[in-house]
Design an enzyme around this catalytic site. Sequence first.
Site, PDB file in Angstrom:
ATOM      1  N   ILE A 159      -8.366   4.304  -3.839  1.00  0.00           N
ATOM      2  CA  ILE A 159      -7.756   3.065  -3.373  1.00  0.00           C
ATOM      3  C   ILE A 159      -6.253   3.249  -3.291  1.00  0.00           C
ATOM      4  O   ILE A 159      -5.641   3.871  -4.178  1.00  0.00           O
ATOM      5  CB  ILE A 159      -8.050   1.899  -4.343  1.00  0.00           C
ATOM      6  CG1 ILE A 159      -9.543   1.805  -4.604  1.00  0.00           C
ATOM      7  CG2 ILE A 159      -7.514   0.581  -3.790  1.00  0.00           C
ATOM      8  CD1 ILE A 159      -9.880   1.040  -5.844  1.00  0.00           C
ATOM      9  N   CYS A 160      -5.709   2.681  -2.250  1.00  0.00           N
ATOM     10  CA  CYS A 160      -4.258   2.709  -2.124  1.00  0.00           C
ATOM     11  C   CYS A 160      -3.737   1.300  -2.380  1.00  0.00           C
ATOM     12  O   CYS A 160      -3.765   0.453  -1.500  1.00  0.00           O
ATOM     13  CB  CYS A 160      -3.888   3.192  -0.716  1.00  0.00           C
ATOM     14  SG  CYS A 160      -2.156   3.497  -0.531  1.00  0.00           S
ATOM     15  N   LEU A 161      -3.306   1.068  -3.610  1.00  0.00           N
ATOM     16  CA  LEU A 161      -2.843  -0.267  -3.967  1.00  0.00           C
ATOM     17  C   LEU A 161      -1.661  -0.102  -4.922  1.00  0.00           C
ATOM     18  O   LEU A 161      -1.761   0.592  -5.943  1.00  0.00           O
ATOM     19  CB  LEU A 161      -3.993  -1.040  -4.649  1.00  0.00           C
ATOM     20  CG  LEU A 161      -3.685  -2.472  -5.067  1.00  0.00           C
ATOM     21  CD1 LEU A 161      -3.410  -3.350  -3.845  1.00  0.00           C
ATOM     22  CD2 LEU A 161      -4.850  -3.053  -5.859  1.00  0.00           C
ATOM     23  N   VAL A 217       0.839  -1.193   0.000  1.00  0.00           N
ATOM     24  CA  VAL A 217       0.000   0.000   0.000  1.00  0.00           C
ATOM     25  C   VAL A 217       0.866   1.233   0.000  1.00  0.00           C
ATOM     26  O   VAL A 217       1.877   1.307   0.683  1.00  0.00           O
ATOM     27  CB  VAL A 217      -0.924  -0.010   1.230  1.00  0.00           C
ATOM     28  CG1 VAL A 217      -1.706   1.282   1.300  1.00  0.00           C
ATOM     29  CG2 VAL A 217      -1.836  -1.199   1.147  1.00  0.00           C
ATOM     30  N   SER A 218       0.487   2.163  -0.780  1.00  0.00           N
ATOM     31  CA  SER A 218       1.194   3.438  -0.775  1.00  0.00           C
ATOM     32  C   SER A 218       0.176   4.537  -0.536  1.00  0.00           C
ATOM     33  O   SER A 218      -1.021   4.314  -0.599  1.00  0.00           O
ATOM     34  CB  SER A 218       1.911   3.647  -2.108  1.00  0.00           C
ATOM     35  OG  SER A 218       0.930   3.797  -3.110  1.00  0.00           O
TER      36      SER A 218
END
Lengths: 179, 839
Positions: free
Chosen positions: A109-111, A7-8
């Site tokens: 979304i953090c992906l 995750v960023s």
Amino acid sequence: MSAAAAVSSPTKAPQASQATSSNNTNVTKRLQSELMTLMMSPSPGISAFPNENDLLNWIATIEGPSETPYAGLTFKLSFKFPSTYPYTAPTVTFKTPIYHPNIDFSGRICLDILKEKWSAIYNVQSVLLSLQSLLGEPNNASPLNGQAAELWDKDPTEYKRLVLARHRDLSDEELQEEQ
Amino acid sequence: MSKSALVFASIFPQSTATHTTPTPQATPDLGFTVPGQPFGGPSPPSLRQTQSRKRGQNQPSSQTEGLTAAQHAVRRNLAWSTATQFLSLQGAPVPGGQARHADARRSSDVQEALAWLLLEDEVEDESQMGLKCVGLRKGSNGLLNWYFEEVKLHFLGTFKPQLDEEMGRIVDVTSAWASLANIATAFGAVEQMYMQPVTNHIAPILAAGGGVNDELELHDQSDTPASRLVQHFERNLHTLFTQSLDPKARHNALALVFRDAGQKLFRLDASASVVGQLPGPGSANDPSAVINQLKELLLALNEVGLAGDDAQRAFAAAVDRLMDDFVESWHVKVDWYRRCSVMPKLRRWVDEGLARYVSEVMSCIETKQWSDMAVTRLGRARVANLFDYVIRWDTSIGAILDLKEYIATPGARIHLSTNFSQQLQRRLLHAGATTIQILDTYIYVIRAFNELDPKGKDFETEQNISVEVAKEMLNPISDGSHEYDQDLDWGNMAWVPDPHDAGPDYKRSKSEDILSSLLSLYDREDFINELKNILGDHLLKSKNSEFEKEFQLLELFKIRLGDDKLQACEVMLHDVEDSKHINTAIHNDPVYAATTVAPEVSLSTQILSSYFWPPLREESFAVPAPVAQLQEAYESGFRALKDMRRLKWLQALGRVGVELELEDRKVELEVLPWQASVIYAFQDEEEGTDSAKRTVSELVETLEMDETLVRQAVAFWMGKLVLEEVAPDTYSVLEILPASATSTSAQEAAAAAAEAAGKAAAVKSPEDILMENMQMYRQFILGMLTNQGKMDVKRMHMMLKMVVPGGFGFGLDELRTLLQRMGIEGLVNGEGDSWSIVK
């Protein structure tokens, strides 16, 4: 399912728009074949389809994986493909309100694979599968929703309650508006 | 004064208010208003004096020069008094009484006064200079004005009530005739009475004294000042008469009479239409009598000025109505029997009937205007029913020819096209109309409009409208296009359009125009695909080896659709042509000839370039061994001939000539390959054993054939009384026909069905493709509905067209069927035309 989901922090990656006509046909071809694959060999619990008159904008559906707080829930997502796709990642957001450590309240979304780890070998199907597994295995190390990250481990019952409280199926009208 | 007179007075207030009664003789007065000048105030004598002096230089009569202003005024007053007293109508008789003004009563002093007033009294001012120009002197004008006022008062007081009464009596045609005649007579008498003083006294004086020396001398007798004066007075009088009658009532009465006369003249009333018999010459309806009666009345009315503009207007209204009457009458009904236009009839009526009637009534009237009007009316009447005429095209040509004359003006064209497209919308382009109906009508429309306008240019818009709407209607019905193609292009092989060797200016034939219009209805690609399918099917089934007509047609289509578009068709035709040569070449090949094991079996092959052909039936099955051998030999021959190219056999296509030798009979048939294979499988048994038995499953296995095909073939042969079912699903050859053997009706039906199935197109039909791709379409529909939520069929159809690889070549109806099927399986949920996924 064990899709690595680093995750960023969510940054809105500006999409390069050097859309040339040949580029566009390439994108269209690629998306058409992706759609064909999705349709003809569907994976359970995920689905996607282009919007009317616009092959670069899709709506996708993910069913919450069983044995997770999301079991039995359905989530709609929007895919916006840049004209440089598949060399640039699509912009994917949740349209259905969702309570999740790595998804903020506006659906971003953090992906990692949607950001810096994007590669042309990914496709709609793999992105959807990654997202589906993200639902069951959130990355609580760098959450967008701190409360959710905390509750995930501490109080699964409260977590589930909040998930259900936040979840609301989109009406057909809302879906049309997305287009 | 009566009420209407008051009303009249309110409109002309000055004239009645300033009218003077005759001045008493005994009171000449210098200082008062100059009599005879009701509209103007007194002018300073000095000014008049100077003016008259100035004028005097030009005046031949200089009698007044010597008089002082005062003397002049006194003289005037005296003369005025005498004259007005003489002319006064007070106490004049009511109509029917005796004229008061007898010549004998004109005394010399009256004569003198009149003459002086009329000829010598040169009182003018700037504003009345104009009168000089029309030859009227101020004096005479003043006196006449006064007299006219007098007449007016007298008329309104005495005759008006009677007239009103007379007008009130007009309720119907008969009373209109009578009352108008009465009024004309009454006015005649009154006019005579009023005119008498003018004609008898004033005019002669003027004629004697003025005209000759007038500087504006005119040679024409009728233009002398005197006669002009009389005319002027008469005109005023007529205006008075006209105004005294209620304009509406007068107009109506006249119109009634005119229309009645016209109806009698042209026998437009219903009674005449029944038998159309000529009324006897003596009867009231006799045309000449009618026209005479009308003329008499009109002349009488004209005498008293009642046949002027207003009468023309009334007449116009009457003719207007008459035209409607005529158009609605039995005279110009659509000629269903002789199939010709009634326009000539209508025109003849206008030219010879109406125009004569009109010219009897008015000498100068333009018939063209009337005829145009009549044509317009008839045109509009025809347009109103144009749709009916169009769909009955050919027999309704009369109506169309009528219209042809009507649409000479742009306005008429617009009227026609807007009106007609409305009719189309209402009557044709609704959900209930079938494609065939629409196409039929469309063809009729083109034919009819071609007749209307051979150039066809001006109705392009109209056609475009129909095309647009028709397109919408047709697109979803792919079946429709199918039928149409077959009907128009291949159903009739004798059909060939006109030659195309003519120059570009060559007028295209009608049938061609229709074809091009029809072609424009369809999407070009769709049309070419359909054409390809039909051509392919036709070529594969054709028993002819010559394809001249096909080539010819292809050339024609090329001209219309473009060379490149029809490349596939060309290749297909060349394939079949080439096949003939290849067949000959290979048959002559000794290697091939050597492999001919069974001399009675021969093989001829069609070699198709599969890339260009439409999707073909590919059911495969084992062909009888001798045929298989031949095929192998043929293939090697072909390989040698065509540089190692390989053949892929399409066993299901083709035809087989079969000769069956049974114990008691011979059967010769031309059948389809799988039917031949099935019957061949029954022969394979050792000689001498009982007639071979085969079960369906055995056949499926040995022939590697689809069970449905096997069953079809078996049913076919049973229908031909070659096979019989000895046990369920077990068949054997019927070597000896039982004496009573006639095929049962069930067998016949089965055979017929099998035959029908056998005739099934060699080319895959859209239905086949639909079934084949069913699974894919279903997936797409499911995916679409899952993600996009509820959608209506139209939108789904559009989306499918966009996303399905190779396109979605089906209409809304097919999609609905598919959805319904999916609904039955519980996958989707339909609400009206909207579908959603079942969760």
